[in-house]
Every structure is written in structure tokens, then in C-alpha cells.
Write a protein that holds these residues in place. Structure first.
Motif, PDB file in Angstrom:
ATOM      1  N   GLN A 123      -6.048   3.409  -5.348  1.00 40.64           N
ATOM      2  CA  GLN A 123      -7.028   3.725  -4.301  1.00 40.64           C
ATOM      3  C   GLN A 123      -7.458   5.170  -4.582  1.00 40.64           C
ATOM      4  OE1 GLN A 123      -5.435   4.184  -0.325  1.00 40.64           O
ATOM      5  NE2 GLN A 123      -7.317   3.492   0.638  1.00 40.64           N
ATOM      6  N   LEU A 169       4.318  -2.471   4.296  1.00 45.41           N
ATOM      7  CA  LEU A 169       4.096  -1.025   4.209  1.00 45.41           C
ATOM      8  C   LEU A 169       5.259  -0.391   3.451  1.00 45.41           C
ATOM      9  CD1 LEU A 169       2.546  -0.055   7.638  1.00 45.41           C
ATOM     10  CD2 LEU A 169       1.535  -1.135   5.631  1.00 45.41           C
ATOM     11  N   GLY A 170       4.886   0.500   2.511  1.00 49.36           N
ATOM     12  CA  GLY A 170       5.887   1.066   1.598  1.00 49.36           C
ATOM     13  C   GLY A 170       6.870   2.007   2.246  1.00 49.36           C
ATOM     14  N   ASP A 171       6.675   2.355   3.507  1.00 52.69           N
ATOM     15  CA  ASP A 171       7.593   3.293   4.156  1.00 52.69           C
ATOM     16  C   ASP A 171       8.203   2.710   5.425  1.00 52.69           C
ATOM     17  OD1 ASP A 171       5.256   3.251   5.576  1.00 52.69           O
ATOM     18  OD2 ASP A 171       5.087   5.418   5.810  1.00 52.69           O
ATOM     19  N   LEU A 221      -1.181   9.937   2.183  1.00 57.45           N
ATOM     20  CA  LEU A 221      -0.821  11.318   1.852  1.00 57.45           C
ATOM     21  C   LEU A 221       0.529  11.746   2.438  1.00 57.45           C
ATOM     22  CD1 LEU A 221      -4.308  13.060   2.270  1.00 57.45           C
ATOM     23  CD2 LEU A 221      -3.190  12.297   0.163  1.00 57.45           C
ATOM     24  N   GLY A 222       1.039  10.971   3.385  1.00 57.82           N
ATOM     25  CA  GLY A 222       2.367  11.285   3.943  1.00 57.82           C
ATOM     26  C   GLY A 222       2.411  12.611   4.669  1.00 57.82           C
ATOM     27  N   PRO A 249       0.851  -1.195   0.000  1.00 63.81           N
ATOM     28  CA  PRO A 249       0.000   0.000   0.000  1.00 63.81           C
ATOM     29  C   PRO A 249       0.885   1.243   0.000  1.00 63.81           C
ATOM     30  CG  PRO A 249      -0.556  -1.509   1.799  1.00 63.81           C
ATOM     31  CD  PRO A 249       0.779  -1.916   1.265  1.00 63.81           C
ATOM     32  N   ALA A 250       0.652   2.129  -0.949  1.00 62.95           N
ATOM     33  CA  ALA A 250       1.495   3.330  -1.063  1.00 62.95           C
ATOM     34  C   ALA A 250       0.641   4.513  -1.515  1.00 62.95           C
ATOM     35  CB  ALA A 250       2.626   3.064  -2.054  1.00 62.95           C
ATOM     36  N   ALA A 251      -0.587   4.557  -1.020  1.00 62.52           N
ATOM     37  CA  ALA A 251      -1.503   5.606  -1.479  1.00 62.52           C
ATOM     38  C   ALA A 251      -1.771   6.673  -0.416  1.00 62.52           C
ATOM     39  CB  ALA A 251      -2.833   4.975  -1.921  1.00 62.52           C
ATOM     40  N   ARG A 295       2.905  13.315   7.708  1.00 64.74           N
ATOM     41  CA  ARG A 295       3.950  13.461   8.737  1.00 64.74           C
ATOM     42  C   ARG A 295       5.257  13.955   8.135  1.00 64.74           C
ATOM     43  NH1 ARG A 295       4.581   7.829  10.887  1.00 64.74           N
ATOM     44  NH2 ARG A 295       3.684   7.363   8.858  1.00 64.74           N
ATOM     45  N   PRO A 306      -7.675   8.211  -0.052  1.00 65.59           N
ATOM     46  CA  PRO A 306      -6.969   7.521   1.036  1.00 65.59           C
ATOM     47  C   PRO A 306      -7.920   7.210   2.193  1.00 65.59           C
ATOM     48  CG  PRO A 306      -6.349   9.840   0.990  1.00 65.59           C
ATOM     49  CD  PRO A 306      -7.305   9.638  -0.143  1.00 65.59           C
ATOM     50  N   LEU A 307      -8.670   6.125   2.056  1.00 63.37           N
ATOM     51  CA  LEU A 307      -9.695   5.784   3.055  1.00 63.37           C
ATOM     52  C   LEU A 307      -9.175   4.826   4.119  1.00 63.37           C
ATOM     53  CD1 LEU A 307     -12.805   5.420   0.689  1.00 63.37           C
ATOM     54  CD2 LEU A 307     -12.184   7.362   2.144  1.00 63.37           C
ATOM     55  N   GLY A 308      -7.861   4.709   4.221  1.00 66.66           N
ATOM     56  CA  GLY A 308      -7.282   3.881   5.275  1.00 66.66           C
ATOM     57  C   GLY A 308      -6.501   2.693   4.726  1.00 66.66           C
ATOM     58  N   LEU A 309      -5.610   2.169   5.587  1.00 61.76           N
ATOM     59  CA  LEU A 309      -4.753   1.056   5.185  1.00 61.76           C
ATOM     60  C   LEU A 309      -5.573  -0.202   4.857  1.00 61.76           C
ATOM     61  CD1 LEU A 309      -1.961  -0.189   4.863  1.00 61.76           C
ATOM     62  CD2 LEU A 309      -1.827  -0.413   7.350  1.00 61.76           C
TER      63      LEU A 309
HETATM   64  P1  UTP Z   1       0.620   5.645   7.062  1.00 59.62           P
HETATM   65  O1  UTP Z   1      -0.392   5.979   8.060  1.00 59.62           O
HETATM   66  O2  UTP Z   1       2.052   5.608   7.474  1.00 59.62           O
HETATM   67  O3  UTP Z   1       0.515   6.570   5.780  1.00 59.62           O
HETATM   68  O4  UTP Z   1       0.223   4.282   6.352  1.00 59.62           O
HETATM   69  P2  UTP Z   1       0.005   8.037   5.584  1.00 59.62           P
HETATM   70  O5  UTP Z   1      -1.445   8.122   5.859  1.00 59.62           O
HETATM   71  O6  UTP Z   1       0.478   8.437   4.230  1.00 59.62           O
HETATM   72  O7  UTP Z   1       0.879   8.768   6.681  1.00 59.62           O
HETATM   73  P3  UTP Z   1       0.745  10.166   7.433  1.00 59.62           P
HETATM   74  O8  UTP Z   1       0.335   9.783   8.816  1.00 59.62           O
HETATM   75  O9  UTP Z   1      -0.245  11.042   6.711  1.00 59.62           O
HETATM   76  O10 UTP Z   1       2.134  10.720   7.379  1.00 59.62           O
HETATM   77  C1  UTP Z   1       1.115   3.201   6.103  1.00 59.62           C
HETATM   78  C2  UTP Z   1       1.163   2.845   4.630  1.00 59.62           C
HETATM   79  O11 UTP Z   1      -0.145   2.657   4.120  1.00 59.62           O
HETATM   80  C3  UTP Z   1      -0.375   3.446   2.988  1.00 59.62           C
HETATM   81  C4  UTP Z   1       0.648   4.573   3.054  1.00 59.62           C
HETATM   82  O12 UTP Z   1       0.991   5.026   1.755  1.00 59.62           O
HETATM   83  C5  UTP Z   1       1.814   3.918   3.786  1.00 59.62           C
HETATM   84  O13 UTP Z   1       2.722   3.303   2.881  1.00 59.62           O
HETATM   85  N1  UTP Z   1      -1.779   3.932   2.985  1.00 59.62           N
HETATM   86  C6  UTP Z   1      -2.281   4.555   4.080  1.00 59.62           C
HETATM   87  C7  UTP Z   1      -2.549   3.748   1.861  1.00 59.62           C
HETATM   88  O14 UTP Z   1      -2.101   3.162   0.859  1.00 59.62           O
HETATM   89  N2  UTP Z   1      -3.823   4.227   1.861  1.00 59.62           N
HETATM   90  C8  UTP Z   1      -4.357   4.859   2.936  1.00 59.62           C
HETATM   91  O15 UTP Z   1      -5.548   5.261   2.849  1.00 59.62           O
HETATM   92  C9  UTP Z   1      -3.568   5.027   4.065  1.00 59.62           C
END
Ligand code: UTP
Length: 307
Positions: A118, A144-146, A28-29, A24-26, A31, A121-124
């Protein structure tokens, strides 16, 4: 009976092979703003490679044959990175930079990569669910991509070994300081020392998202590596949006643990949450120190710093 015979009796027949991985890499990042305003956090380089390449390499080292990356808006550079780059390759070859051309070529030849999007970004948990059709009816890994877990014994391979021996999903966990449990998903598990995994294996009773220290059932935090049966998709479809209106993977895992069982595995290794600024810095310093080319020179440089 020899020890080997006793051990093979303890391990049931092998289960379906784990061939696919979902990354999952969708997200918003947020942080990592402002760096992530116009580029995906998964593409921020740690030393000399984007984070998601480390994760893809962990997949390959774990025997994964097909990677499915869940992307979203503004994430096109991830696709470009794993695609072939004929103009660049040709340029490097013409200049006699064959090693660099090979380095670039190897990224696109490493493994089969598919993409799915996706839309929001509706959640992991939702991001994993988006990959349902591409995964199909077979077990798969989620990375997780990060989150980076360097080392010779890939965390994903450790989980695959547990799944293929037991037929039950497994998630990687690691010990965190008690006073920091509120930052993680924490497992409530009971020891289930099955050979050859021993004390590292726990049967999950429940999972709690970010509990306060006094309410935390343990100090074992979920790390960002999972191997799951296809039944997780049905669990996620029944999962209602939780914290922040997002479909949380942890909530889907709670259902899966109740209905089909789920292992927590205290994997061997160290993880870095490189989606967080401090975690990114730690990963950068430690991976730079391990680098064969300039690690020793970097170590010498660090020693000159007056801290
Ligand atoms: P994170 O919670 O670390 O990603 O989710 P985020 O939401 O990008 O981070 P912040 O808190 O806003 O900085 C862990 C992984 O899940 C992916 C993210 O891209 C990350 O690799 N993810 C998270 C999704 O693919 N979709 C989502 O809706 C949420």
C-alpha cells in the motif's frame, strides 16, 4: 427425525472454501510511538514472537493456505521474518542447536506468503482493496496484524465455519462495556439463531463507527477478524474517503451488509489490541503466564510484586 438430521436440514449446502487471508500491516502505528518510529508495530514481540507471527499461526490453524500481507514503507522486516534464513540456520546447526534451527526454519515453511504494497496509508479499507488481484474471485479472511486472539479455537476458523455453512460474510464481534463504545466500530444486529451457531449469530442491520454511549445500537464491537465474499472489493471501490480522509473498511462493510447481507458472530475467545500500549502489556502478561517453559516461574514472580 433425529437431532442430527434436523440440524443438517437447517444448514444449507456448503459454500466455496476459504483458502486465502489478507493481513493489512501498512499502518503507521502512531499509538505506539516512539517504538514504531523505525520498526513496524506488527514486528513488536509479545513474549517471544512478533505479533504478526501469532496472526499467521491463527491463519494456519484455521486451514488458510495462502497469506497475503499488505505492507508499506519501513515494513521490510516483516518479509525477512517469513523468509528463509540460510546463514542463521547453518550457524545454529553447526553449533548443535538443532531445535532452534528447526524453530527458525518452521516460520518460513509454515504457509505460502505473498506481499503487496500500500503506497500510502489511506485506511484499512484501502489496504484490503490493494489485495484485490491477489485474492481474485473467492472468499477470504482478513486479520488485523496487531490484534491477537490466543486460544485453541481460532476466531478465524469460527468465522470460516459460518461462511462455509451459509455463503454470507461474517465479522467477529465481542461485548465491550457500554461506556467504551466510542472507542470501537459497533454493530446494529438482530439475533438470527441458525443451527449450529445459535445465539452467537446476528444479522447486521448497520455498523456505526465509534458511537457515543447514548447513540450506540449495542455494545458489540468489531474485533479485527473478518471472512468476506469477493463482492467486498466492489463495495470498497464505491466507498468514498471517510473519517481522516481514509477509506474505512467499516463503510465498505455497511454497503456489503445492505446489498448481500453480513453476519456478526460473537466469537469464543479474548482479543488484545497489541497496537495499543496497554493492550500490548496485557497480551504480554497473559501470554507469558500461559507459556509452558516459564509461565509458572513468571506467575510466582508476579505474586511477589507489591501492588
Ligand atoms: P490501525 O488503525 O490499528 O493501524 O489499523 P495504524 O493506523 O497503524 O494505527 P495507529 O492508530 O496509527 O496507531 C489496523 C491494521 O490495519 C493496518 C495496520 O497496519 C493495522 O495492522 N492498516 C491501517 C493498513 O494496512 N493501512 C492503513 O492505511 C491503515
Amino acid at each position: 427425525m433425529t437431532q442430527d438430521e434436523r440440524q443438517s436440514q437447517a444448514i444449507p449446502a456448503r459454500h466455496q472454501k476459504v483458502r486465502k487471508a489478507v493481513l493489512p500491516a501498512a499502518g503507521l502505528g502512531t499509538r505506539f510511538l516512539p517504538a514504531t518510529k523505525a520498526q513496524p508495530k506488527e514486528m513488536l514481540a509479545v513474549v517471544d514472537k512478533p505479533q504478526i507471527q501469532y496472526v499467521a499461526e491463527e491463519c494456519v490453524a484455521s486451514g488458510i493456505e495462502h497469506i497475503i500481507i499488505v505492507t508499506g514503507k519501513g515494513k521490510n522486516s516483516i518479509e525477512d521474518h517469513f523468509d528463509s534464513a540460510p546463514v542463521l540456520e547453518q550457524y545454529l546447526e553447526q553449533k548443535g542447536k538443532h531445535a532452534l534451527a528447526e524453530l527458525v526454519r518452521r516460520i518460513s515453511n509454515m504457509v505460502q506468503v505473498s506481499y503487496t504494497r500500500q503506497k500510502e496509508p489511506l485506511g484499512l479499507g484501502h489496504a484490503v482493496l490493494v489485495a484485490k488481484d491477489l485474492v481474485g474471485d473467492e472468499p477470504f479472511a482478513v486479520l488485523l496484524g496487531d490484534v491477537l486472539i490466543p486460544g485453541k479455537n481460532p476466531a478465524t476458523k469460527q468465522l470460516i465455519d459460518v461462511y462455509e455453512a451459509t455463503g454470507t460474510g461474517a465479522i467477529a464481534v465481542e461485548e465491550v462495556p457500554r461506556e467504551k463504545t466510542h472507542l470501537y466500530g459497533i454493530v446494529d444486529g438482530e439475533p438470527a439463531p441458525i443451527a449450529p451457531f445459535g445465539e452467537r449469530l446476528l444479522r447486521i442491520r448497520d455498523l456505526v463507527e465509534k458511537p457515543a454511549t447514548e447513540k450506540a445500537p449495542s455494545n458489540l464491537a468489531i474485533t479485527g477478524r473478518y471472512v468476506l465474499p469477493p463482492a467486498i472489493f466492489d463495495c470498497l471501490e464505491r466507498t468514498k474517503p471517510g473519517a481522516g480522509g481514509e477509506i474505512q473498511l467499516t463503510d465498505g462493510l455497511r454497503l456489503l451488509a445492505k446489498e448481500q447481507g453480513l453476519w456478526a458472530y460473537i466469537y469464543e475467545g479474548i482479543s488484545y489490541d497489541a497496537g495499543d500500549k496497554l493492550g500490548f502489556l496485557k497480551a504480554t502478561v497473559e501470554l507469558a503466564l500461559l507459556n509452558e517453559e516459564f509461565g509458572p516461574a513468571f506467575r510466582d514472580y508476579l505474586k511477589t510484586l507489591k501492588l
